[in-house]
Structure formats: structure tokens, C-alpha cells
Design a protein around this motif. Sequence first.
Motif: not given
Length: 171
Positions: A47, A49, A118-119, A121-123, A125-126
Amino acid sequence: MILSVWISGNNSHHTLFQNSILSTSILAIAFFLFVSISLYKGVGLRDNLGKIFTKENFNKRMKSTSDFTPDIDIPLMDAEGIGGIIISILAWIAFTVAALFAIYFVGVFFWSILLLLLAILYWIYFRALRLIFKNSKYCKDNLFKSLGFGIFYSGLYVSWIYGIIFLLKYI
């Protein structure tokens, strides 16, 4: 994926159900291959980001946005003739400026919502991929374990899509 479904059904007509099953199966196979090969090679995730949203940052942004809301007192005016025309033109300009500001703030609101989604979804999927790839150290250079974990996680992450498709078909 869409192109492969279109090419496979180019000469025949498939129902939406058949196309959905075919598309989901293609996604499942691609996800299975991605996970299995990545686990076999020992891929891991970092991680880098950092935190996108913090409570303090969110509160600061909300306070700075609320500072822009004006308090306007509009007096009532009755005017006829040339004075009424001038007041109407000035009111039209004022309402146009107000509408432009409203459009700007609605645009900022929608961009904020889009970035927040988007944040999220990022979280998701990550975190999901990190959950899978934490097993890389056990699966590295072990094809049997890699395929086993690949089948398990592919079935886990794709089965709910099949469930929704079949529920929509038969209910």
C-alpha cells in the motif's frame, strides 16, 4: 470481454441470460488465471498510496465549503416603466450569476462523490487482492497450491455474480 461475446455470437442470437453467463465465465477464467499465475510467481501488494481521506481532512474540507454560502437579503421592489425594465435586467443578471455559482457547486459536489466512489472501489479491490496475495509466500513455485487458491478465490469472488444472474432469470 465484450468483444469476445460479440464475436462468439456474431452468427447466432443469444439471450441476455446466455450473454451474461458467457461474459461472467470469461471474467471468472481471466480472474482465475491472474490469481493462479500471480500466486505461483509469489506476487505481493504494498500500500504505497497511503490514507486518502482522514476525518480531520474531511472536516476541514466541509468547513471550507460552507464558508462560501452567502447570506442574501433581497428587498421587495415594485417598479413600473423604465425602472422596472432596469430592475428586471439587473435581477436577470443576478439570477444568471447565482445559477452559474449553483452549477459550479453542483459540479464540485458530483466530482467529490465520484472521487469518493473511486476511493471506495480502490479500497475494496486493494483489500480483496491483498487478502489473496498474502498467501503468495505459501504458493510460490507450488503449482498445486496456486491452482487451489486460484479456484477457491475465483469461486468466492465470482459466485455472487452468478447468483444474481440466476436469481434474475428464475424469479
